[in-house]
Write a protein that holds these residues in place. Structure first.
Motif, mmCIF file in Angstrom:
data_model
loop_
_atom_site.group_PDB
_atom_site.id
_atom_site.type_symbol
_atom_site.label_atom_id
_atom_site.label_comp_id
_atom_site.label_asym_id
_atom_site.label_seq_id
_atom_site.Cartn_x
_atom_site.Cartn_y
_atom_site.Cartn_z
ATOM 1 N N ALA A 168 0.939 -1.124 -0.125
ATOM 2 C CA ALA A 168 0.059 0.020 0.033
ATOM 3 C C ALA A 168 0.896 1.029 -0.168
ATOM 4 O O ALA A 168 0.647 2.371 -0.472
ATOM 5 C CB ALA A 168 -1.258 0.062 1.255
ATOM 6 N N ARG A 169 2.150 1.131 0.715
ATOM 7 C CA ARG A 169 2.999 2.342 0.704
ATOM 8 C C ARG A 169 3.444 2.545 -0.644
ATOM 9 O O ARG A 169 3.350 3.970 -1.227
ATOM 10 C CB ARG A 169 4.055 2.083 1.624
ATOM 11 N N ARG A 170 3.801 1.505 -1.472
ATOM 12 C CA ARG A 170 4.172 1.840 -2.868
ATOM 13 C C ARG A 170 3.335 2.333 -3.544
ATOM 14 O O ARG A 170 3.447 3.211 -4.637
ATOM 15 C CB ARG A 170 4.896 0.562 -3.329
ATOM 16 N N ASP A 171 1.931 1.656 -3.430
ATOM 17 C CA ASP A 171 0.856 2.464 -4.371
ATOM 18 C C ASP A 171 0.745 3.698 -4.077
ATOM 19 O O ASP A 171 0.517 4.568 -5.134
ATOM 20 C CB ASP A 171 -0.280 1.700 -4.183
ATOM 21 N N LEU A 172 0.734 4.199 -2.663
ATOM 22 C CA LEU A 172 0.559 5.537 -2.316
ATOM 23 C C LEU A 172 1.534 6.680 -3.014
ATOM 24 O O LEU A 172 1.439 7.739 -3.413
ATOM 25 C CB LEU A 172 0.540 6.003 -1.106
ATOM 26 N N TRP A 173 3.029 5.947 -2.982
ATOM 27 C CA TRP A 173 3.920 6.832 -3.425
ATOM 28 C C TRP A 173 3.559 7.093 -5.043
ATOM 29 O O TRP A 173 4.014 8.068 -5.627
ATOM 30 C CB TRP A 173 5.303 5.899 -3.416
ATOM 31 N N GLU A 174 3.203 6.125 -5.768
ATOM 32 C CA GLU A 174 2.883 6.242 -7.156
ATOM 33 C C GLU A 174 1.809 7.264 -7.326
ATOM 34 O O GLU A 174 2.200 7.987 -8.283
ATOM 35 C CB GLU A 174 2.547 4.789 -7.913
ATOM 36 N N ALA A 175 0.893 7.229 -6.671
ATOM 37 C CA ALA A 175 -0.201 8.151 -6.354
ATOM 38 C C ALA A 175 0.357 9.634 -6.455
ATOM 39 O O ALA A 175 -0.058 10.781 -6.968
ATOM 40 C CB ALA A 175 -1.233 8.011 -5.806
ATOM 41 N N ILE A 176 1.129 9.884 -5.418
ATOM 42 C CA ILE A 176 1.832 11.046 -5.172
ATOM 43 C C ILE A 176 2.771 11.521 -6.223
ATOM 44 O O ILE A 176 2.630 12.905 -6.759
ATOM 45 C CB ILE A 176 2.694 10.947 -3.728
ATOM 46 N N HIS A 191 9.053 10.497 8.987
ATOM 47 C CA HIS A 191 10.141 9.909 9.571
ATOM 48 C C HIS A 191 11.090 8.728 8.941
ATOM 49 O O HIS A 191 11.817 8.155 9.286
ATOM 50 C CB HIS A 191 10.001 9.635 11.094
ATOM 51 N N SER A 192 10.465 8.476 7.514
ATOM 52 C CA SER A 192 10.990 7.466 6.746
ATOM 53 C C SER A 192 11.839 8.016 5.900
ATOM 54 O O SER A 192 11.429 8.659 4.838
ATOM 55 C CB SER A 192 9.970 6.679 6.014
ATOM 56 N N MET A 193 13.224 7.675 6.012
ATOM 57 C CA MET A 193 14.060 8.407 5.153
ATOM 58 C C MET A 193 14.054 7.571 3.883
ATOM 59 O O MET A 193 14.511 8.104 2.793
ATOM 60 C CB MET A 193 15.516 8.000 5.804
ATOM 61 N N GLU A 194 13.560 6.514 3.866
ATOM 62 C CA GLU A 194 13.517 5.744 2.490
ATOM 63 C C GLU A 194 12.338 6.444 1.732
ATOM 64 O O GLU A 194 12.421 6.522 0.431
ATOM 65 C CB GLU A 194 13.207 4.189 2.921
ATOM 66 N N GLU A 195 11.382 6.849 2.284
ATOM 67 C CA GLU A 195 10.226 7.615 1.564
ATOM 68 C C GLU A 195 10.487 8.947 1.177
ATOM 69 O O GLU A 195 10.475 8.969 -0.084
ATOM 70 C CB GLU A 195 9.143 7.754 2.676
ATOM 71 N N ALA A 196 11.462 9.493 1.898
ATOM 72 C CA ALA A 196 11.895 10.797 1.422
ATOM 73 C C ALA A 196 12.846 10.350 0.396
ATOM 74 O O ALA A 196 12.779 11.343 -0.723
ATOM 75 C CB ALA A 196 12.911 11.530 2.508
#
Length: 314
Positions: A168-176, A191-196
């Protein structure tokens, strides 16, 4: 980045709660069309900064502008162009996901068809599910969909993936990322450096209410963690005096398990290190699985503060 105007501009913003300073003297310009991350551990001042920008809190001092509007005095105009997903918000428990989005969509005279937001946020299987029966991560996705119903020029996301599973996190990244491709601006706290690193054009790292670093992820990693780890395995023990003689090596380590030796070299010039290893000048047995690891934003934070994002000392 091409010449743009400021979507958000903070000048010397401070927010205090009695004797406690949550944000101190923050000056920051966020460009139109970028994904900007505000990073740091819990209690760093990220959420207070975001809430001050969108008008949920009044700063103790300093100014905040969103495009040409003042964040405090022009709230009515600003509400028309922003979408906000807070960490926690109340949804109507007895409405379905589809009914929730239809309701919020009715508040605006423009924006995408609310039904398009259901697959965009990965809620197809939950469209007819009552909000009260959703998991925490699913409710988080509904909040993000609600933030998108007005087709905002700036989308503010507070820890958007904190309760999502990896898929779900990866899907949301694609939406952003898809939202940003429409030349819209995204400001998110995490606080997720991977996300940043995956999402953000630039990031501001905060700690104890102050901004301690600002730049692209690559710039920050290059500035604060320029060394890389060169790692390989060999069937024999490695001559550590040899690898330690490389001028670019700051430290070297080896450990042996399952009949193999793993050698890890911290190098300021990984290309030179690999060239030396491949030169054939020295015999290191049968070696394999060469791997080069660069630093990341977690390493940057550790270098700047001496602590990890969990607050533990180095």
């Amino acid at each position: 980045m091409e010449q743009t105007r400021a979507a958000v501009n903070l000048q010397e913003v401070t927010k205090r709660y009695g004797s406690v300073t949550s944000v101190e003297n923050l000056t920051l310009r966020i460009e139109e069309g970028e994904i900007f991350g505000i990073l740091g551990p819990n209690g760093a001042g990220k959420t207070t900064t975001l809430e001050s920008i969108v008008g949920m809190r009044n700063p103790t001092s300093g100014t905040i502008r969103i495009f040409e509007w003042d964040a405090q005095s022009d709230r009515k105009a600003i509400k028309k162009i922003i979408g906000v997903q807070p960490q926690e918000a109340s949804l109507l428990p007895h409405l379905t996901v589809k009914e929730t989005l239809k309701l919020f969509s009715s508040f605006y005279g423009h924006g995408p068809d609310y039904r398009e937001l259901i697959p965009l946020t990965g809620l197809e299987d939950k469209a007819d599910t009552l909000v009260k029966n959703l998991s925490g991560g699913q409710k988080q996705r509904v909040l993000i969909a609600v933030a998108l119903v007005s087709d905002p020029k700036i989308l503010f996301l507070d820890e958007p993936t904190s309760s999502l599973d990896p898929r779900a996190r990866r899907d949301l990244w694609e939406a952003i990322l898809a939202f940003r491709k429409r030349k819209r601006t995204v400001v998110l706290t995490t606080h997720s450096m991977e996300e940043a690193e995956a999402l953000c054009n630039r990031v501001a790292i905060m700690n104890q209410g102050r901004m301690i670093a600002l730049g692209t992820p690559d710039e920050l990693i290059h500035t604060y963690c320029s060394e890389k780890i060169v790692q390989f395995y060999t069937e024999d023990e490695c001559d550590m005096k040899w690898v330690e003689s490389f001028p670019e090596i700051s430290s070297a380590d080896q450990d042996r398990a399952s009949g193999r030796t793993r050698v890890s070299l911290v190098s300021t010039n990984s290309d030179a290190t690999v060239a030396r290893l491949c030169s054939g000048q020295f015999h290191i047995g049968s070696w394999m699985h060469l791997l080069i690891k660069r630093g990341n934003l977690e390493d940057v934070f550790l270098e700047l503060t001496g602590k990890s994002l969990t607050g533990e000392g180095a």
